[in-house]
Design a protein around this motif. Structure first.
Motif: not given
Length: 164
Positions: A2-16
């Motif tokens: 879950k932490d890995e997914v949350t981290e990935l999502v945060g990065e995706i949203l930031e870049h997008a």
């Protein structure tokens, strides 16, 4: 996980958000879990346009425009279908980056050629970039396969955003 997914999502949203790029999903075997992960973060509405859950072949054809010949020739679980799902979702939305998932999460339904855990991913990105990947995840149960597929789909999105 879950932490890995949350981290990935945060990065995706930031870049997008930096690129002012709307994103979306077209999901079969993950049943909306990729979209759920993306929208679990406050502020995601600024970059997440929409998600399509097209579990049946009819939904893939009607909603996303997957070619019936592709489904007959290659099957619902194929790189070709995953690519067409991503392209169809991109065409039918404001999203400029779409990831798709289609696979066999089990516990049954696998074959020697496409075992339980076999998942195909599609990506449609700006500039006409369309590609697919496939993975065979360990058969540690339906939910484990689906969660591994979510993580892989999110990583594909992040890699595409970082490559721009």
């Amino acid at each position: 996980m879950k932490d890995e997914v949350t981290e990935l999502v945060g990065e995706i949203l930031e870049h997008a958000e930096k690129r002012r790029l709307m994103i979306g999903t077209a999901e079969s075997c993950t049943g909306g879990l990729v979209a759920s992960a993306l929208t679990s973060v406050l502020g995601s509405s600024s970059v997440v346009d929409r998600a399509f859950v097209t579990y049946s072949n009819a939904a893939k054809m009607d909603t996303l425009g997957v070619d019936p010949l592709t489904l007959r020739r290659c099957g619902a679980v194929s790189g070709e279908t995953a690519r067409e799902m991503a392209v169809g979702a991109k065409r039918r939305s404001a999203a400029r980056l779409v990831v798709s998932t289609t696979g066999i999460a089990g516990p049954d339904g696998g074959t020697p050629e496409k075992p339980v855990g076999f998942v195909c991913f599609g990506l449609a990105a700006p500039g006409g970039i369309v590609r697919s990947e496939q993975c065979v995840f360990d058969n540690e149960g339906r939910e484990a396969i689906r969660q591994a597929a979510v993580k892989h789909a999110l990583q594909m999105m992040l890699n595409a955003l970082k490559a721009r």
